[in-house]
Design an enzyme around this catalytic site. Structure first.
Site, PDB file in Angstrom:
ATOM      1  N   TRP A   8      15.435  32.123   1.006  1.00 53.66           N
ATOM      2  CA  TRP A   8      15.595  31.655   2.391  1.00 53.66           C
ATOM      3  C   TRP A   8      14.284  31.675   3.184  1.00 53.66           C
ATOM      4  O   TRP A   8      14.227  31.207   4.315  1.00 53.66           O
ATOM      5  CB  TRP A   8      16.634  32.516   3.118  1.00 53.66           C
ATOM      6  CG  TRP A   8      18.048  32.236   2.737  1.00 53.66           C
ATOM      7  CD1 TRP A   8      18.506  31.340   1.810  1.00 53.66           C
ATOM      8  CD2 TRP A   8      19.216  32.865   3.285  1.00 53.66           C
ATOM      9  NE1 TRP A   8      19.872  31.387   1.749  1.00 53.66           N
ATOM     10  CE2 TRP A   8      20.336  32.309   2.646  1.00 53.66           C
ATOM     11  CE3 TRP A   8      19.426  33.854   4.251  1.00 53.66           C
ATOM     12  CZ2 TRP A   8      21.639  32.692   2.939  1.00 53.66           C
ATOM     13  CZ3 TRP A   8      20.712  34.244   4.551  1.00 53.66           C
ATOM     14  CH2 TRP A   8      21.816  33.664   3.900  1.00 53.66           C
ATOM     15  N   HIS A  98       5.030  35.398  -4.969  1.00 57.71           N
ATOM     16  CA  HIS A  98       5.289  34.007  -4.572  1.00 57.71           C
ATOM     17  C   HIS A  98       3.988  33.389  -4.047  1.00 57.71           C
ATOM     18  O   HIS A  98       3.206  34.055  -3.379  1.00 57.71           O
ATOM     19  CB  HIS A  98       6.385  33.980  -3.495  1.00 57.71           C
ATOM     20  CG  HIS A  98       6.886  32.598  -3.238  1.00 57.71           C
ATOM     21  ND1 HIS A  98       6.171  31.702  -2.483  1.00 57.71           N
ATOM     22  CD2 HIS A  98       8.004  31.946  -3.646  1.00 57.71           C
ATOM     23  CE1 HIS A  98       6.838  30.551  -2.437  1.00 57.71           C
ATOM     24  NE2 HIS A  98       7.950  30.676  -3.141  1.00 57.71           N
ATOM     25  N   GLU A 167       6.700  28.023 -10.808  1.00 63.65           N
ATOM     26  CA  GLU A 167       6.663  27.149  -9.628  1.00 63.65           C
ATOM     27  C   GLU A 167       5.293  26.500  -9.525  1.00 63.65           C
ATOM     28  O   GLU A 167       4.329  27.144  -9.098  1.00 63.65           O
ATOM     29  CB  GLU A 167       6.936  27.960  -8.362  1.00 63.65           C
ATOM     30  CG  GLU A 167       8.363  28.384  -8.224  1.00 63.65           C
ATOM     31  CD  GLU A 167       8.763  28.562  -6.758  1.00 63.65           C
ATOM     32  OE1 GLU A 167       9.940  28.364  -6.465  1.00 63.65           O
ATOM     33  OE2 GLU A 167       7.907  28.885  -5.919  1.00 63.65           O
ATOM     34  N   GLY A 174       7.195  23.834   1.058  1.00 59.17           N
ATOM     35  CA  GLY A 174       6.471  24.423   2.178  1.00 59.17           C
ATOM     36  C   GLY A 174       4.970  24.257   2.096  1.00 59.17           C
ATOM     37  O   GLY A 174       4.294  24.139   3.122  1.00 59.17           O
ATOM     38  N   SER A 216      10.901  22.479  -4.772  1.00 59.14           N
ATOM     39  CA  SER A 216      11.676  21.402  -4.136  1.00 59.14           C
ATOM     40  C   SER A 216      12.913  21.024  -4.945  1.00 59.14           C
ATOM     41  O   SER A 216      13.210  19.828  -5.092  1.00 59.14           O
ATOM     42  CB  SER A 216      10.802  20.172  -3.897  1.00 59.14           C
ATOM     43  OG  SER A 216       9.701  20.505  -3.093  1.00 59.14           O
ATOM     44  N   GLY A 237      14.429  26.759  -2.425  1.00 55.97           N
ATOM     45  CA  GLY A 237      13.974  27.168  -1.097  1.00 55.97           C
ATOM     46  C   GLY A 237      14.728  26.385  -0.040  1.00 55.97           C
ATOM     47  O   GLY A 237      15.874  26.678   0.305  1.00 55.97           O
TER      48      GLY A 237
HETATM   49  P1  PGA Z   1      11.307  24.804  -2.027  1.00 54.91           P
HETATM   50  O1  PGA Z   1      10.859  26.320  -2.204  1.00 54.91           O
HETATM   51  O2  PGA Z   1      12.572  24.633  -2.817  1.00 54.91           O
HETATM   52  O3  PGA Z   1      11.521  24.668  -0.551  1.00 54.91           O
HETATM   53  O4  PGA Z   1      10.196  23.984  -2.569  1.00 54.91           O
HETATM   54  C1  PGA Z   1      10.871  26.945  -3.441  1.00 54.91           C
HETATM   55  C2  PGA Z   1      10.127  28.237  -3.313  1.00 54.91           C
HETATM   56  O5  PGA Z   1       9.034  28.230  -2.741  1.00 54.91           O
HETATM   57  O6  PGA Z   1      10.607  29.288  -3.746  1.00 54.91           O
END
Ligand code: PGA
Length: 254
Positions: A8, A98, A167, A174, A216, A237
């Site tokens: 979140w 992260h 990721e 973001g 995303s 996210g």
């Molecule tokens: P997002 O975020 O799905 O908004 O790209 C994923 C994350 O950063 O954990």
């Protein structure tokens, strides 16, 4: 059973909204029998979320995660939250490393290993984020460097307790620019990561490593993502703040 981590981030803005989002998410998540959901609210909303989870009582496929954890076990460290505080608040998972922490808050990568060790010491499963910062031919080298820093001094047994989240930083809503999902790259990356982590953990069978995909994640990408069976699940996210969007994501796994 796939794992869905709902990050979140710094949302929602009020306790009332967090409560309402948590209840709605719980309704969706507990009915998704083929998904184990880990909801990661902000620190200030964790205790309330834990209470809602407890009073529901029927959500056996839902757990709580935190978005970070301190590198020190306790003591004088303003603004930090310890593993023992989190465990006491019914947190069973925590995000570590992260990219938004590493690049936007400039969190020191060298103490990621201490965060991992603190989590494991208190029975919290670390979800360690790795991923190249930009699209380049050297992406594998960047990942190897990240893993070497993050896992230095972590035993093979401890490495096998970690959930890895791949990721690619350029694909996160973001930070990076919004880009189309690159299925071929996502597949190449998970196979690459599985093999390196299996070697580091001394695991003969790379399929025993748990790796999630983040960046995303949305319903339309799930058609392709769900076909990459090397991923044990995904991190969501932005789309996790919209329960209809989350429901559409889950529906692709049915
Ligand atoms: P997002 O975020 O799905 O908004 O790209 C994923 C994350 O950063 O954990």
């Amino acid at each position: 059973m796939k794992i869905a981590v709902l990050n979140w981030k710094m949302n929602p803005n009020s306790l009332e909204s967090a409560r309402s989002l948590f209840k709605d998410t719980l309704g969706t998540a507990k009915n998704a029998k083929n998904v184990f959901t880990i909801i990661c609210p902000s620190f200030v909303h964790i205790v309330d979320s834990a209470h809602l989870l407890e009073i529901d009582g029927s959500a056996i496929n839902v757990a709580l995660g935190s978005q970070n954890i301190s590198f020190l076990p306790e003591g004088s460290l303003t603004g930090e939250v310890s593993a023992s505080m989190l465990k006491d608040s019914r947190v069973d998972y925590c995000l570590i490393g992260h990219s938004e922490r590493r690049f936007r808050v400039r969190e020191d990568s060298s103490n990621i290993k201490d965060r991992i060790l603190n989590a494991i010491a208190f029975g919290i499963t670390p979800i360690l984020f790795v991923g190249e910062s930009e699209r380049s031919d050297a992406w594998q080298d960047e990942i190897i460097d990240e893993l070497n820093i993050s896992l230095e001094g972590i035993s093979q047994d401890q490495i096998s307790k970690i959930i890895f989240a791949y990721e690619p930083v350029w694909a996160i809503s973001g930070g990076g620019k919004l880009v189309d999902f690159d299925m071929q790259h996502a597949k190449e990356a998970v196979i690459f990561l599985r093999n390196i982590v299996a070697k580091l953990a001394g695991i003969i069978e790379p399929s025993e490593i748990t790796i999630l995909y983040g960046g995303s994640v949305n319903a339309s990408m799930m058609d392709e993502l769900s076909k990459i069976e090397e991923y044990s699940g995904f991190v969501v996210g932005k789309s996790s703040l919209d329960v209809d969007a989350l429901q559409s994501i889950y529906s692709k796994l049915a």
